[in-house]
Design a protein around this motif. Structure first.
Motif, mmCIF file in Angstrom:
data_model
loop_
_atom_site.group_PDB
_atom_site.id
_atom_site.type_symbol
_atom_site.label_atom_id
_atom_site.label_comp_id
_atom_site.label_asym_id
_atom_site.label_seq_id
_atom_site.Cartn_x
_atom_site.Cartn_y
_atom_site.Cartn_z
ATOM 1 N N ILE A 129 4.744 18.794 -10.141
ATOM 2 C CA ILE A 129 4.411 19.348 -11.637
ATOM 3 C C ILE A 129 3.049 18.847 -12.205
ATOM 4 O O ILE A 129 2.941 19.133 -13.533
ATOM 5 N N GLY A 130 2.468 18.356 -11.172
ATOM 6 C CA GLY A 130 1.145 17.871 -11.765
ATOM 7 C C GLY A 130 0.964 16.855 -12.840
ATOM 8 O O GLY A 130 1.692 15.710 -12.690
ATOM 9 N N PHE A 131 0.268 16.871 -13.831
ATOM 10 C CA PHE A 131 -0.055 15.851 -14.753
ATOM 11 C C PHE A 131 0.778 16.045 -15.935
ATOM 12 O O PHE A 131 0.407 15.365 -17.015
ATOM 13 N N ASP A 132 1.907 16.904 -15.935
ATOM 14 C CA ASP A 132 2.624 17.278 -17.223
ATOM 15 C C ASP A 132 3.078 15.959 -17.770
ATOM 16 O O ASP A 132 3.176 15.595 -18.955
ATOM 17 N N ILE A 145 0.806 -1.230 0.082
ATOM 18 C CA ILE A 145 -0.026 -0.015 0.085
ATOM 19 C C ILE A 145 0.707 1.254 -0.050
ATOM 20 O O ILE A 145 0.669 2.142 -0.838
ATOM 21 N N PHE A 146 2.050 1.302 0.896
ATOM 22 C CA PHE A 146 2.644 2.500 0.889
ATOM 23 C C PHE A 146 3.313 2.724 -0.394
ATOM 24 O O PHE A 146 3.585 3.853 -0.840
ATOM 25 N N PRO A 147 4.270 1.651 -0.895
ATOM 26 C CA PRO A 147 4.862 2.096 -2.156
ATOM 27 C C PRO A 147 3.902 2.454 -3.318
ATOM 28 O O PRO A 147 4.322 3.011 -4.309
ATOM 29 N N THR A 148 2.862 1.825 -3.411
ATOM 30 C CA THR A 148 1.668 2.052 -4.318
ATOM 31 C C THR A 148 1.358 3.367 -4.358
ATOM 32 O O THR A 148 1.315 4.407 -5.134
ATOM 33 N N ALA A 149 1.042 4.012 -3.105
ATOM 34 C CA ALA A 149 0.555 5.401 -2.833
ATOM 35 C C ALA A 149 1.741 6.281 -3.048
ATOM 36 O O ALA A 149 1.500 7.294 -3.563
ATOM 37 N N SER A 150 2.868 5.781 -2.739
ATOM 38 C CA SER A 150 4.197 6.920 -3.111
ATOM 39 C C SER A 150 4.422 6.865 -4.341
ATOM 40 O O SER A 150 4.534 7.977 -5.034
ATOM 41 N N GLY A 151 4.204 5.908 -5.286
ATOM 42 C CA GLY A 151 4.183 5.941 -6.839
ATOM 43 C C GLY A 151 3.127 7.001 -7.328
ATOM 44 O O GLY A 151 3.589 7.655 -8.231
ATOM 45 N N PHE A 152 2.035 6.940 -6.957
ATOM 46 C CA PHE A 152 1.059 7.979 -7.141
ATOM 47 C C PHE A 152 1.551 9.399 -6.946
ATOM 48 O O PHE A 152 1.367 10.264 -8.078
ATOM 49 N N TYR A 153 2.103 9.578 -5.753
ATOM 50 C CA TYR A 153 2.645 10.997 -5.477
ATOM 51 C C TYR A 153 3.903 11.268 -6.244
ATOM 52 O O TYR A 153 3.869 12.417 -6.927
ATOM 53 N N TYR A 154 4.871 10.419 -6.343
ATOM 54 C CA TYR A 154 6.113 10.724 -7.163
ATOM 55 C C TYR A 154 5.590 10.820 -8.692
ATOM 56 O O TYR A 154 6.598 11.625 -9.639
ATOM 57 N N SER A 155 4.711 10.091 -9.020
ATOM 58 C CA SER A 155 4.414 10.534 -10.726
ATOM 59 C C SER A 155 3.834 11.637 -10.979
ATOM 60 O O SER A 155 3.811 12.283 -12.324
ATOM 61 N N ALA A 192 10.920 9.657 -12.636
ATOM 62 C CA ALA A 192 9.394 10.237 -12.473
ATOM 63 C C ALA A 192 8.602 9.812 -13.786
ATOM 64 O O ALA A 192 7.379 9.523 -13.526
ATOM 65 N N TYR A 193 9.343 10.101 -14.700
ATOM 66 C CA TYR A 193 8.663 9.544 -16.250
ATOM 67 C C TYR A 193 8.259 8.030 -15.986
ATOM 68 O O TYR A 193 7.154 7.626 -16.474
ATOM 69 N N GLY A 194 9.173 7.397 -15.584
ATOM 70 C CA GLY A 194 8.873 5.961 -15.446
ATOM 71 C C GLY A 194 7.822 5.607 -14.555
ATOM 72 O O GLY A 194 7.127 4.643 -14.632
ATOM 73 N N THR A 195 7.811 6.474 -13.624
ATOM 74 C CA THR A 195 6.892 6.147 -12.352
ATOM 75 C C THR A 195 5.499 6.587 -12.777
ATOM 76 O O THR A 195 4.473 5.519 -12.673
ATOM 77 N N ALA A 196 5.411 7.476 -13.728
ATOM 78 C CA ALA A 196 4.171 7.887 -14.256
ATOM 79 C C ALA A 196 3.509 6.763 -15.236
ATOM 80 O O ALA A 196 2.414 6.576 -15.165
ATOM 81 N N ALA A 197 4.343 6.163 -15.946
ATOM 82 C CA ALA A 197 4.122 4.949 -16.937
ATOM 83 C C ALA A 197 3.692 3.740 -16.135
ATOM 84 O O ALA A 197 2.789 3.287 -16.619
ATOM 85 N N ASN A 198 4.280 3.672 -14.882
ATOM 86 C CA ASN A 198 4.050 2.541 -14.101
ATOM 87 C C ASN A 198 2.629 2.494 -13.488
ATOM 88 O O ASN A 198 1.897 1.864 -13.228
#
Length: 289
Positions: free
Chosen positions: A48-51, A24-34, A258-264
């Motif tokens: 930087i939001g949804f850029d 749960i924590f890594p998943t929530a962190s991934g959403f934040y870091y994306s 961050a780009y890879g996290t957003a893709a994840n």
């Protein structure tokens, strides 16, 4: 009295803590870091939001990876479950050595995807065992560079995946078949039904929930595939087997964390949406059977 009621809760708490820390924590962190420009080499992180999501959806490479992921998942799910049902029906019959064959077909499931991948890079090499076998039986015209041909590479990897995991589906279907009452089947035989009719009207309605579970597991697993493709083709040749996880891996390898996290996150949401829709579709199929 309260202590007794809380006793089961205290048994569950350690598992919940581990689940929260490792998932749960890594998943929530991934959403934040994306939504940030984070990098382990930066002293500060800027939101930087949804850029990055906008940039990803403008990237042809991501659409190609997603398309390959969908094709891969669809083929694997269909053939893995189809072959699993056939093996289960065959090995549910009274056959000599059926326990041995069950073990043989299930054995690839316990192997690491890395081991299977390295093994098949040898088997399906242009000078490998499979092409040599085709030469020996007079089918040399069918020899190919199975992982090196852009038109064949994706389908070759899906075939390897089906080979590895068909035994898992077989085990699920076998468990479902063995839960069917023998009295019910014998009554159907006495009524004069054919084998096909017994499958259609007796076996499949009872087996339908197992089909839902097996299809869902194989779809999720194949959408998240990485190791097998990374070992056999690395996403090549020329991006012909690039799937979402290899695309994400390459972003991290290029320093675009961050780009890879957003893709994840996109992959995570895609798997979640497909899973929900698939369960609803399969549940309707259960009631229609």
């Amino acid at each position: 009295m309260l202590h007794r009621k809380m006793y089961p809760v205290w048994l569950i708490v350690p598992a919940l803590v581990i689940y929260a820390v490792l998932y749960i924590f890594p998943t929530a962190s991934g959403f934040y870091y994306s939504l940030t420009d984070w990098s382990p080499y930066k002293d500060s992180i800027k939101v930087i939001g949804f850029d990055q999501f906008v940039d990803l959806f403008r990237t042809k490479a991501m659409y190609t990876a997603m398309k390959h992921t969908v094709i891969y998942a669809a083929i694997v799910t269909i053939f893995q479950n189809g072959l699993g049902v056939l093996l289960a029906l065959f090995l549910n019959a009274k056959l000599a050595g059926r326990n041995f064959f069950r073990s043989v077909f299930f054995m690839p499931c316990i192997l690491s995807a890395l081991v299977v991948g390295y093994m098949f890079t040898i088997v399906l090499h242009p000078d490998g065992i499979f092409n040599q076998l085709l030469d020996q039986i007079g089918l040399s015209s069918l020899t190919k560079d199975w992982f090196g041909d852009p038109k064949l590479a994706l389908y070759s990897v899906t075939a390897v995946n089906v080979w590895q995991w068909a035994g898992s589906s077989m085990a699920l279907y076998l468990a479902g078949l063995q839960g069917i009452s023998k009295d019910m089947l014998e009554a159907a035989v006495i009524d004069g039904t054919t084998y096909g009719q017994r499958l259609r009207y007796v076996v499949m309605p009872i087996l339908a929930p197992v089909v839902t579970i097996s299809v869902l597991l194989s779809m999720i697993g194949s959408m998240k595939t990485f190791e097998l493709i990374y070992v056999t083709t690395g996403g090549g040749p020329g991006g012909a087997t690039e799937v979402m996880n290899t695309f994400i891996f390459k972003q991290f390898g290029s320093g675009l964390y961050a780009y890879g996290t957003a893709a994840n996150v996109i992959l995570f949401l895609s798997v979640g949406i497909v899973s929900v829709l698939l369960v609803k579709l399969m549940r309707r199929g259960e009631t229609a059977v």
